[in-house]
Design a protein around this motif. Structure first.
Motif, PDB file in Angstrom:
ATOM      1  N   HIS A 158       0.859  -1.183   0.000  1.00 54.85           N
ATOM      2  CA  HIS A 158       0.000   0.000   0.000  1.00 54.85           C
ATOM      3  C   HIS A 158       0.893   1.230   0.000  1.00 54.85           C
ATOM      4  CE1 HIS A 158       0.831  -0.662   4.268  1.00 54.85           C
ATOM      5  NE2 HIS A 158       0.438   0.576   4.538  1.00 54.85           N
ATOM      6  N   THR A 229      -5.245  -2.920  -9.536  1.00 54.45           N
ATOM      7  CA  THR A 229      -6.599  -2.633  -9.046  1.00 54.45           C
ATOM      8  C   THR A 229      -7.407  -3.896  -8.763  1.00 54.45           C
ATOM      9  OG1 THR A 229      -7.454  -2.468 -11.311  1.00 54.45           O
ATOM     10  CG2 THR A 229      -6.703  -0.422 -10.270  1.00 54.45           C
ATOM     11  N   ARG A 246      -6.533  -8.172  -3.010  1.00 52.85           N
ATOM     12  CA  ARG A 246      -6.959  -6.948  -2.338  1.00 52.85           C
ATOM     13  C   ARG A 246      -7.231  -7.194  -0.857  1.00 52.85           C
ATOM     14  NH1 ARG A 246     -11.115  -3.338  -5.799  1.00 52.85           N
ATOM     15  NH2 ARG A 246     -10.731  -1.996  -3.983  1.00 52.85           N
ATOM     16  N   LYS A 248      -7.781  -4.923   3.210  1.00 49.03           N
ATOM     17  CA  LYS A 248      -8.490  -3.771   3.768  1.00 49.03           C
ATOM     18  C   LYS A 248      -7.615  -3.086   4.810  1.00 49.03           C
ATOM     19  CE  LYS A 248     -13.089  -5.797   3.063  1.00 49.03           C
ATOM     20  NZ  LYS A 248     -14.349  -6.250   3.714  1.00 49.03           N
ATOM     21  N   ALA A 251      -9.032   3.769   5.074  1.00 47.70           N
ATOM     22  CA  ALA A 251      -9.891   4.270   3.997  1.00 47.70           C
ATOM     23  C   ALA A 251      -9.250   4.131   2.627  1.00 47.70           C
ATOM     24  CB  ALA A 251     -10.230   5.736   4.257  1.00 47.70           C
ATOM     25  N   LEU A 252      -8.085   3.477   2.552  1.00 51.83           N
ATOM     26  CA  LEU A 252      -7.433   3.305   1.262  1.00 51.83           C
ATOM     27  C   LEU A 252      -8.280   2.416   0.357  1.00 51.83           C
ATOM     28  CD1 LEU A 252      -3.714   2.755   2.358  1.00 51.83           C
ATOM     29  CD2 LEU A 252      -4.724   4.826   1.379  1.00 51.83           C
ATOM     30  N   LYS A 253      -8.477   2.852  -0.883  1.00 52.08           N
ATOM     31  CA  LYS A 253      -9.300   2.088  -1.814  1.00 52.08           C
ATOM     32  C   LYS A 253      -8.581   0.840  -2.288  1.00 52.08           C
ATOM     33  CE  LYS A 253     -12.091   2.506  -6.025  1.00 52.08           C
ATOM     34  NZ  LYS A 253     -12.555   3.402  -7.106  1.00 52.08           N
ATOM     35  N   TYR A 254      -7.278   0.972  -2.524  1.00 52.42           N
ATOM     36  CA  TYR A 254      -6.518  -0.165  -3.052  1.00 52.42           C
ATOM     37  C   TYR A 254      -5.347  -0.488  -2.121  1.00 52.42           C
ATOM     38  CZ  TYR A 254      -9.085   0.813  -7.363  1.00 52.42           C
ATOM     39  OH  TYR A 254     -10.080   1.019  -8.290  1.00 52.42           O
TER      40      TYR A 254
END
Length: 379
Positions: A158, A229, A246, A248, A251-254
């Motif tokens: 990330h 993505t 992916r 979690k 709040a990072l989308k990726y």
């Protein structure tokens, strides 16, 4: 920085019982540190360190610079090579730290070594110097693998700064020493833009090397970012197959976990984050999962996330892995071994131990091998 020598046969093993760990720690201190008499009595709380020019003054104030986890006495063993004998693929923990300013742990950084070739995962603060520490702790086989002409591939879990701030030095310092390895960097969407900004930020440095007396080749300074993505295989060569999943984290989308299949072994890297199906997939039946964790029992001592325990649990839990979640990941993935990095153990000094979070995770129900890593460990 705590003394670490490959010849230290008394290195403290995470699996030892408490009394033996204490004895080994004392022996390690005696053998690798200078005598107490070397320090003046005027140093309040002074303790032996690993070099004549080092001294530790016990702080009265605690914060990101002086938290107990930063104290040299809590790095109580030397780095170890725990990889199976004859393993064709190994992982080097270059950096095991987190954003806390721990002088004994650099930022999150790893290298998968296969056939004397490195594949880097994350580039935390100090990665270039951490590579030197790891090489000096483990010998010529790692120096060979870390040859600057081989520093080509990097995989980012990330884009938080503590996992990426070492990228400029990972690129530019080898280049200054003659590396001609252009960089291929894989990571979440935004990776390519980050690399472009890094190149722009150091354009004066690059142009001086090209136009000054060095007349450096542009080879070695070229950066190719690969934005990710979605899940799936992202890289393969004759040594490794890498897949991304992916995860979690805040709040990072990726954000991504990585699965490396190499030399008959499978390594998973979770980066930061709480439980996710993607993390379970990345670690499915893997040999080792390198993963962060955060205390739940001692969350009241956390210096961020809110005023109450409930506020901290909600805020910090959105970012990090509490022990019960790690137990769930272990059970659902079937991963054989857990190696902890980026540990957040918020105990105050009078209660602090390096293994505190590991023991909490065991109390939460995790079964099977688990290790609390330090910089320069090999698995």
């Amino acid at each position: 920085m705590f003394c670490r020598r490959a010849v230290a046969a008394i290195a403290l093993d995470d699996g030892l019982e408490a009394p033996m760990r204490a004895l080994a720690s004392i022996a390690l201190t005696i053998s690798l540190c200078v005598p107490l008499a070397a320090y003046a009595d005027s140093h309040k709380g002074g303790t032996p360190s690993c070099a004549p020019h080092c001294v530790f003054v016990k702080p009265d104030k605690s914060g990101p610079l002086t938290a107990p986890e930063n104290w040299p006495e809590f790095i109580d063993r030397a780095p170890e090579d725990r990889a199976p004998k004859g393993a064709k693929a190994k992982v080097v923990v270059i950096g095991s730290g987190d954003p806390t300013a721990n002088p004994n742990r650099i930022g999150p950084s790893f290298a998968v070594i296969v056939n004397d070739y490195p594949y880097f995962v994350d580039a935390g603060e100090g990665i270039w110097r951490g590579m030197a520490h790891a090489a000096l702790s483990n010998g010529d086989w790692l120096t060979t693998a870390f040859d600057i002409q081989k520093m080509k591939y990097l995989f980012l879990t990330h884009l938080h700064e503590d996992h990426t701030i070492g990228i400029p030095s990972w690129i530019l310092n080898p280049y200054k020493f003659g590396s001609r390895a252009n960089k291929e960097v894989y990571g979440p969407k935004g990776t390519a833009a980050m690399l472009s900004h890094i190149r722009d930020a150091w354009t004066i440095d690059l142009h001086e090397m090209w136009e000054g007396s060095l007349k450096a080749s542009v080879d070695g300074s070229k950066l190719n970012g690969h934005d990710l993505t979605k899940d799936g295989p992202i890289f393969q060569d004759e040594n490794v197959k890498v897949s991304a999943f992916r995860t979690k984290h805040g709040a990072l989308k990726y954000t991504f976990g990585y699965r490396f299949e190499a030399g008959g072994r499978i390594f998973a890297f979770g980066g930061d984050g709480h439980y996710s199906e993607g993390l379970v997939k990345a670690a499915k039946n893997a040999d080792i999962l390198f993963i962060e964790s955060c205390t739940l029992e001692n969350l009241k001592y956390a210096t961020w996330g809110g005023e109450t325990v409930e506020e901290k649990k909600k805020a910090i839990g959105a970012y990090h892995m509490f022990p019960p979640d790690l137990v769930r990941v272990k059970k659902e993935s079937g991963v054989k071994m857990i190696v902890l990095v980026h540990e957040q153990n918020y105990l105050p000094a009078e209660k602090f131990t390096r293994r505190g979070l590991l023991e909490e995770i065991k109390r939460a129900g995790l079964e099977g091998p688990i290790h609390s890593s330090i910089d320069a460990d090999v698995y």
